[in-house]
Design a protein around this motif. Structure first.
Motif, PDB file in Angstrom:
ATOM      1  N   ALA A   2      61.256  29.136 -49.236  1.00 55.90           N
ATOM      2  CA  ALA A   2      62.001  29.077 -47.976  1.00 55.90           C
ATOM      3  C   ALA A   2      61.176  28.406 -46.880  1.00 55.90           C
ATOM      4  O   ALA A   2      61.682  27.566 -46.132  1.00 55.90           O
ATOM      5  CB  ALA A   2      62.426  30.474 -47.553  1.00 55.90           C
ATOM      6  N   GLN A   3      59.895  28.753 -46.796  1.00 53.49           N
ATOM      7  CA  GLN A   3      59.057  28.136 -45.769  1.00 53.49           C
ATOM      8  C   GLN A   3      58.856  26.649 -46.048  1.00 53.49           C
ATOM      9  O   GLN A   3      58.825  25.839 -45.122  1.00 53.49           O
ATOM     10  CB  GLN A   3      57.699  28.835 -45.672  1.00 53.49           C
ATOM     11  CG  GLN A   3      56.842  28.299 -44.538  1.00 53.49           C
ATOM     12  CD  GLN A   3      55.525  29.026 -44.370  1.00 53.49           C
ATOM     13  OE1 GLN A   3      55.310  30.083 -44.967  1.00 53.49           O
ATOM     14  NE2 GLN A   3      54.629  28.473 -43.570  1.00 53.49           N
ATOM     15  N   ALA A   4      58.732  26.291 -47.322  1.00 49.88           N
ATOM     16  CA  ALA A   4      58.580  24.876 -47.672  1.00 49.88           C
ATOM     17  C   ALA A   4      59.797  24.066 -47.245  1.00 49.88           C
ATOM     18  O   ALA A   4      59.684  22.886 -46.905  1.00 49.88           O
ATOM     19  CB  ALA A   4      58.355  24.730 -49.175  1.00 49.88           C
ATOM     20  N   LEU A 143      56.119  17.131 -47.274  1.00 53.59           N
ATOM     21  CA  LEU A 143      54.924  17.508 -48.031  1.00 53.59           C
ATOM     22  C   LEU A 143      53.964  18.343 -47.187  1.00 53.59           C
ATOM     23  O   LEU A 143      53.355  19.295 -47.682  1.00 53.59           O
ATOM     24  CB  LEU A 143      54.215  16.256 -48.558  1.00 53.59           C
ATOM     25  CG  LEU A 143      53.021  16.509 -49.488  1.00 53.59           C
ATOM     26  CD1 LEU A 143      53.433  17.331 -50.696  1.00 53.59           C
ATOM     27  CD2 LEU A 143      52.409  15.171 -49.930  1.00 53.59           C
ATOM     28  N   ARG A 144      53.831  17.997 -45.907  1.00 53.32           N
ATOM     29  CA  ARG A 144      52.952  18.773 -45.033  1.00 53.32           C
ATOM     30  C   ARG A 144      53.462  20.207 -44.886  1.00 53.32           C
ATOM     31  O   ARG A 144      52.689  21.158 -44.931  1.00 53.32           O
ATOM     32  CB  ARG A 144      52.844  18.111 -43.655  1.00 53.32           C
ATOM     33  CG  ARG A 144      51.934  18.860 -42.686  1.00 53.32           C
ATOM     34  CD  ARG A 144      51.860  18.158 -41.344  1.00 53.32           C
ATOM     35  NE  ARG A 144      51.291  16.830 -41.467  1.00 53.32           N
ATOM     36  CZ  ARG A 144      51.155  15.976 -40.450  1.00 53.32           C
ATOM     37  NH1 ARG A 144      51.580  16.323 -39.240  1.00 53.32           N
ATOM     38  NH2 ARG A 144      50.618  14.782 -40.632  1.00 53.32           N
ATOM     39  N   THR A 148      51.565  23.768 -46.099  1.00 47.58           N
ATOM     40  CA  THR A 148      51.394  24.913 -45.206  1.00 47.58           C
ATOM     41  C   THR A 148      52.012  26.164 -45.813  1.00 47.58           C
ATOM     42  O   THR A 148      51.436  27.256 -45.772  1.00 47.58           O
ATOM     43  CB  THR A 148      52.040  24.634 -43.839  1.00 47.58           C
ATOM     44  OG1 THR A 148      51.417  23.486 -43.251  1.00 47.58           O
ATOM     45  CG2 THR A 148      51.889  25.819 -42.900  1.00 47.58           C
ATOM     46  N   ALA A 149      53.187  25.996 -46.414  1.00 43.20           N
ATOM     47  CA  ALA A 149      53.875  27.135 -47.029  1.00 43.20           C
ATOM     48  C   ALA A 149      53.071  27.689 -48.194  1.00 43.20           C
ATOM     49  O   ALA A 149      52.987  28.913 -48.374  1.00 43.20           O
ATOM     50  CB  ALA A 149      55.261  26.703 -47.500  1.00 43.20           C
ATOM     51  N   GLN A 153      52.027  31.568 -47.985  1.00 47.89           N
ATOM     52  CA  GLN A 153      52.687  32.482 -48.911  1.00 47.89           C
ATOM     53  C   GLN A 153      51.827  32.830 -50.118  1.00 47.89           C
ATOM     54  O   GLN A 153      52.313  33.495 -51.038  1.00 47.89           O
ATOM     55  CB  GLN A 153      54.020  31.876 -49.381  1.00 47.89           C
ATOM     56  CG  GLN A 153      54.985  31.546 -48.259  1.00 47.89           C
ATOM     57  CD  GLN A 153      55.393  32.770 -47.450  1.00 47.89           C
ATOM     58  OE1 GLN A 153      55.421  33.887 -47.967  1.00 47.89           O
ATOM     59  NE2 GLN A 153      55.717  32.575 -46.181  1.00 47.89           N
ATOM     60  N   SER A 154      50.568  32.394 -50.118  1.00 47.46           N
ATOM     61  CA  SER A 154      49.683  32.784 -51.211  1.00 47.46           C
ATOM     62  C   SER A 154      49.494  34.295 -51.184  1.00 47.46           C
ATOM     63  O   SER A 154      49.657  34.955 -50.158  1.00 47.46           O
ATOM     64  CB  SER A 154      48.325  32.087 -51.084  1.00 47.46           C
ATOM     65  OG  SER A 154      47.670  32.476 -49.881  1.00 47.46           O
TER      66      SER A 154
END
Length: 225
Positions: A2-4, A143-144, A148-149, A153-154
């Motif tokens: 979702a963040q991506a 891609l940026r 970041t996502a 989200q790791s």
């Protein structure tokens, strides 16, 4: 994911909370507005449920995981503290408790055109596999934003965030997230049973169930003791 895509994750597909006060572990990023045309829904439902919908409005991607690690995760989630938790979870995965079996579930997704990624590959090469999934699904992404996502989200970064925000329900749900944890958590006999009973589907997905894996497990268990 979702963040991506710069959009919110708004819960589980087809799931309604019985009480508004219950926390929803799949709610995340509700303030994202970069893609007002998109939302992400998580699901454990069989692919047949989605094939009855208007597929022009939805995109599906599937994440599969080693069934031996699923068994361990389910032991803690569904049967924590109960006797024979491993046997109870295995029966659930075999479909004997009214659910689809793990084999039937993953085989149906493999037989479809849905993009699939193994959890293990996604964990080991997150940027590459996530970009592949989104591309296969026909979803545009930056891609940026994706990079970041992947960081945000790791597993450990997310767990740290949940601690700071007091989202204990999410923290407790994110228990381990490791690869091959079954080697420490399951008996050799149980691993052999899963290997034997689920071997066809495991093999199609590239999960080793050969005797060498059992020998590795015995070595790990001896070292741990």
């Amino acid at each position: 994911m979702a963040q991506a895509l710069d959009c919110p994750a708004i819960g589980f597909a087809g799931y309604r909370r019985r009480h508004d006060s219950l926390p929803e572990i799949a709610l995340e990023g509700l303030d994202r507005t970069g893609r007002p045309d998109l939302v992400v829904l998580k699901s454990h439902q069989p692919i047949g449920d989605f094939e009855r919908l208007d597929r022009s409005r939805i995109k599906l991607v599937s994440i599969v995981r080693d069934p031996r690690d699923i068994l361990v995760s389910g032991m803690h989630y569904f049967f924590k503290g109960k006797p024979d938790a491993d046997k109870k979870m295995l029966r659930r995965m075999q479909g004997s408790l009214g659910f689809r079996s793990w084999q039937q579930y993953v085989d149906e997704f493999q037989a479809s055109s849905c993009p699939i990624v193994r959890y293990e590959d996604l964990l080991l090469n997150t940027e590459k596999e996530l970009a592949r999934l989104l591309t296969r699904a026909g979803l545009d992404f930056c891609l940026r934003q994706l990079k970041t996502a992947v960081h945000d989200q790791s597993f450990e970064v997310a767990r740290s965030r949940y601690r700071k925000t007091g989202e204990l329900h999410k923290l407790n749900h994110a228990r381990s997230g490791t690869i091959g944890g079954h080697r420490h958590a399951l008996s050799v006999e149980m691993i052999e049973r899963v290997n034997r009973e689920m071997s066809a589907s495991m093999s199609r997905l590239g999960y080793a169930s050969a005797a060498s894996n059992i020998l590795d497990t015995r070595t790990v268990l001896r070292t741990a003791t």
